[in-house]
Design a protein around this motif. Structure first.
Motif, PDB file in Angstrom:
ATOM      1  N   THR A 118      30.987  42.082  13.382  1.00  0.00           N
ATOM      2  CA  THR A 118      31.191  41.344  14.517  1.00  0.00           C
ATOM      3  C   THR A 118      32.605  41.672  15.229  1.00  0.00           C
ATOM      4  O   THR A 118      33.622  42.280  14.497  1.00  0.00           O
ATOM      5  CB  THR A 118      31.248  39.788  13.749  1.00  0.00           C
ATOM      6  OG1 THR A 118      30.269  39.389  13.226  1.00  0.00           O
ATOM      7  CG2 THR A 118      31.919  38.880  14.821  1.00  0.00           C
ATOM      8  N   GLY A 119      32.685  41.286  16.346  1.00  0.00           N
ATOM      9  CA  GLY A 119      33.765  41.847  17.047  1.00  0.00           C
ATOM     10  C   GLY A 119      34.896  41.032  17.139  1.00  0.00           C
ATOM     11  O   GLY A 119      35.025  40.382  15.880  1.00  0.00           O
ATOM     12  N   GLU A 120      35.957  40.985  17.932  1.00  0.00           N
ATOM     13  CA  GLU A 120      37.098  40.192  17.889  1.00  0.00           C
ATOM     14  C   GLU A 120      36.830  38.945  18.597  1.00  0.00           C
ATOM     15  O   GLU A 120      36.531  38.723  19.404  1.00  0.00           O
ATOM     16  CB  GLU A 120      38.238  41.145  18.463  1.00  0.00           C
ATOM     17  CG  GLU A 120      38.618  42.454  17.996  1.00  0.00           C
ATOM     18  CD  GLU A 120      38.810  42.519  16.485  1.00  0.00           C
ATOM     19  OE1 GLU A 120      39.407  41.544  15.805  1.00  0.00           O
ATOM     20  OE2 GLU A 120      38.407  43.521  15.967  1.00  0.00           O
ATOM     21  N   ASP A 121      37.239  37.857  17.596  1.00  0.00           N
ATOM     22  CA  ASP A 121      37.207  36.567  18.073  1.00  0.00           C
ATOM     23  C   ASP A 121      38.507  35.751  18.744  1.00  0.00           C
ATOM     24  O   ASP A 121      39.562  35.940  17.814  1.00  0.00           O
ATOM     25  CB  ASP A 121      36.593  35.593  17.027  1.00  0.00           C
ATOM     26  CG  ASP A 121      36.290  34.238  17.256  1.00  0.00           C
ATOM     27  OD1 ASP A 121      36.655  33.688  18.314  1.00  0.00           O
ATOM     28  OD2 ASP A 121      35.514  33.398  16.421  1.00  0.00           O
ATOM     29  N   PRO A 122      38.369  35.720  19.897  1.00  0.00           N
ATOM     30  CA  PRO A 122      39.703  34.953  20.519  1.00  0.00           C
ATOM     31  C   PRO A 122      40.242  33.780  19.794  1.00  0.00           C
ATOM     32  O   PRO A 122      41.463  33.499  20.027  1.00  0.00           O
ATOM     33  CB  PRO A 122      39.265  34.827  22.117  1.00  0.00           C
ATOM     34  CG  PRO A 122      38.206  35.617  22.177  1.00  0.00           C
ATOM     35  CD  PRO A 122      37.531  35.639  21.067  1.00  0.00           C
ATOM     36  N   LEU A 123      39.435  33.032  19.181  1.00  0.00           N
ATOM     37  CA  LEU A 123      39.712  32.069  18.491  1.00  0.00           C
ATOM     38  C   LEU A 123      40.367  31.973  17.164  1.00  0.00           C
ATOM     39  O   LEU A 123      40.826  31.182  16.271  1.00  0.00           O
ATOM     40  CB  LEU A 123      38.859  30.946  18.684  1.00  0.00           C
ATOM     41  CG  LEU A 123      38.480  30.397  19.782  1.00  0.00           C
ATOM     42  CD1 LEU A 123      37.269  29.215  19.685  1.00  0.00           C
ATOM     43  CD2 LEU A 123      39.572  29.450  20.270  1.00  0.00           C
ATOM     44  N   ARG A 124      40.070  33.199  16.579  1.00  0.00           N
ATOM     45  CA  ARG A 124      40.857  33.710  15.204  1.00  0.00           C
ATOM     46  C   ARG A 124      42.190  34.441  15.161  1.00  0.00           C
ATOM     47  O   ARG A 124      42.523  35.268  15.994  1.00  0.00           O
ATOM     48  CB  ARG A 124      39.771  34.298  14.340  1.00  0.00           C
ATOM     49  CG  ARG A 124      38.329  33.622  14.256  1.00  0.00           C
ATOM     50  CD  ARG A 124      37.601  34.802  13.107  1.00  0.00           C
ATOM     51  NE  ARG A 124      38.209  34.809  11.867  1.00  0.00           N
ATOM     52  CZ  ARG A 124      38.228  33.858  10.897  1.00  0.00           C
ATOM     53  NH1 ARG A 124      37.479  32.853  10.823  1.00  0.00           N
ATOM     54  NH2 ARG A 124      39.080  34.517   9.883  1.00  0.00           N
ATOM     55  N   GLU A 125      43.079  33.781  14.242  1.00  0.00           N
ATOM     56  CA  GLU A 125      44.323  34.389  14.225  1.00  0.00           C
ATOM     57  C   GLU A 125      44.278  36.042  13.611  1.00  0.00           C
ATOM     58  O   GLU A 125      45.167  36.626  14.017  1.00  0.00           O
ATOM     59  CB  GLU A 125      45.125  33.284  13.216  1.00  0.00           C
ATOM     60  CG  GLU A 125      45.292  32.073  13.585  1.00  0.00           C
ATOM     61  CD  GLU A 125      46.393  31.976  14.947  1.00  0.00           C
ATOM     62  OE1 GLU A 125      47.039  32.925  15.310  1.00  0.00           O
ATOM     63  OE2 GLU A 125      46.160  31.386  15.807  1.00  0.00           O
ATOM     64  N   ASP A 126      43.224  36.265  13.094  1.00  0.00           N
ATOM     65  CA  ASP A 126      43.130  37.420  12.484  1.00  0.00           C
ATOM     66  C   ASP A 126      42.671  38.700  13.535  1.00  0.00           C
ATOM     67  O   ASP A 126      42.288  39.588  13.188  1.00  0.00           O
ATOM     68  CB  ASP A 126      42.387  37.611  11.146  1.00  0.00           C
ATOM     69  CG  ASP A 126      41.176  37.157  11.565  1.00  0.00           C
ATOM     70  OD1 ASP A 126      40.567  36.576  12.303  1.00  0.00           O
ATOM     71  OD2 ASP A 126      40.405  36.974  10.226  1.00  0.00           O
ATOM     72  N   ALA A 127      42.317  38.138  14.853  1.00  0.00           N
ATOM     73  CA  ALA A 127      41.503  39.056  15.927  1.00  0.00           C
ATOM     74  C   ALA A 127      42.580  40.086  15.989  1.00  0.00           C
ATOM     75  O   ALA A 127      43.821  39.985  16.223  1.00  0.00           O
ATOM     76  CB  ALA A 127      41.364  38.318  16.964  1.00  0.00           C
ATOM     77  N   SER A 128      42.120  41.298  16.299  1.00  0.00           N
ATOM     78  CA  SER A 128      42.900  42.247  16.774  1.00  0.00           C
ATOM     79  C   SER A 128      42.558  42.879  18.148  1.00  0.00           C
ATOM     80  O   SER A 128      41.641  43.934  18.372  1.00  0.00           O
ATOM     81  CB  SER A 128      42.785  43.759  15.705  1.00  0.00           C
ATOM     82  OG  SER A 128      43.344  44.685  16.114  1.00  0.00           O
ATOM     83  N   PRO A 129      43.310  42.331  19.114  1.00  0.00           N
ATOM     84  CA  PRO A 129      43.147  42.890  20.540  1.00  0.00           C
ATOM     85  C   PRO A 129      43.220  44.340  20.914  1.00  0.00           C
ATOM     86  O   PRO A 129      42.733  44.923  21.646  1.00  0.00           O
ATOM     87  CB  PRO A 129      43.674  42.076  21.473  1.00  0.00           C
ATOM     88  CG  PRO A 129      44.852  41.357  20.474  1.00  0.00           C
ATOM     89  CD  PRO A 129      44.305  41.301  19.354  1.00  0.00           C
ATOM     90  N   ASP A 130      44.094  44.811  20.012  1.00  0.00           N
ATOM     91  CA  ASP A 130      44.653  46.326  20.328  1.00  0.00           C
ATOM     92  C   ASP A 130      43.284  47.027  19.852  1.00  0.00           C
ATOM     93  O   ASP A 130      43.286  48.094  20.274  1.00  0.00           O
ATOM     94  CB  ASP A 130      45.632  46.520  19.183  1.00  0.00           C
ATOM     95  CG  ASP A 130      47.288  46.047  19.757  1.00  0.00           C
ATOM     96  OD1 ASP A 130      47.526  46.630  21.120  1.00  0.00           O
ATOM     97  OD2 ASP A 130      47.613  45.207  19.211  1.00  0.00           O
TER      98      ASP A 130
END
Length: 264
Positions: A118-130
């Motif tokens: 699963t990719g990066e979830d914009p609603l999760r604090e642990d997401a890593s946009p980098d």
């Protein structure tokens, strides 16, 4: 298929209303073995993109993916109708799951395997946009395609894809590797903003204040999805910003909406 903010709202409601106390759990449809968790309590409901995980007091984990036609509704406990795959009852309220793509038990290792894909979830604090930017920058695929890939942008669906790209003036056909770091992070931050609004309000509104029906003197949008949008499902209608007719094209089996004037 529900956008990611819907799954996060479901998890939040389950944690608020069903967590802690013992539950009456059943499968009226008979296609799920609820005996393993009946009379147990919900320890945690958690959303990752469009995946929903329910962890129970005995350690059992139920994995739910609504798919195209699934729904999880909170209804009066005495209101029993349709093909209910999984039913949680707490007092006078029931959570009724109907028509999901998946409703099954998973082990902790299987759950982690799903999360790893699963990719990066914009609603999760642990997401890593980098980390996500590195993958986008390495791709020759169009950003409009990348944003629909749940292994990259978890929880982002057709509406958020179209609206965030429009709001930032990015062509959906721009190759990911040509998206600058600044453009990517502005786009990511806008996804976070829009999806948080959807989570908090239960609807998708993407137009800025100057483009609301009140500000423009136009009738409000009438659509099953509700909310005010710039381009989604507005093919042929004039853009609120430049007046160019909104375009639509079938891309990878989904309708892609954009404004040729504002997005090039």
């Amino acid at each position: 298929m529900p956008e990611g903010h819907v799954i996060h709202r479901l998890a939040a409601h389950l944690n608020e209303r069903f967590r802690g106390g013992p539950l009456a759990i059943s499968s009226p449809q008979g296609r799920f073995d609820a005996t393993l968790i009946d009379a147990s309590s919900l320890a945690l409901a958690e959303a990752h993109g469009k995946h929903l995980f329910l962890t129970f007091s005995g350690g059992e984990i139920v994995y739910i993916h609504l798919g195209l036609i699934g729904s999880l509704r909170f209804e009066p406990a005495e209101d029993v109708w349709g093909q209910i795959r999984l039913r949680l009852v707490a007092g006078e309220t029931a959570a009724n799951l109907r028509g999901p793509q998946f409703c099954r038990y998973v082990s902790p290792a299987e759950m982690q395997g799903i999360l790893d894909r699963t990719g990066e979830d914009p609603l999760r604090e642990d997401a890593s946009p980098d980390a996500l930017f590195s993958r986008v920058q390495a791709s020759t695929r169009a950003i409009g395609s990348l944003m629909m890939d749940q292994k990259l942008f978890a929880g982002v669906g057709n509406i958020y894809r179209a609206e965030a790209l429009f709001r930032q003036g990015v062509s959906p056909f721009l190759p990911g590797r040509e998206l600058s770091r600044e453009e990517f992070f502005v786009l990511w931050d806008d996804l976070v903003l829009l999806m948080r609004y959807g989570f908090e309000h239960g609807r998708i509104d993407t137009v800025r204040e100057q483009h609301t029906p009140e500000a423009m003197g136009r009738p409000p949008r009438k659509d099953d999805h509700g909310g005010e949008v710039y381009v989604y499902r507005r093919a042929g209608e004039p853009c609120f910003v430049c007046g160019t007719p909104v375009a639509v094209r079938k891309v990878e089996g989904r309708n892609l909406f954009w404004c040729p004037g504002c997005q090039g």
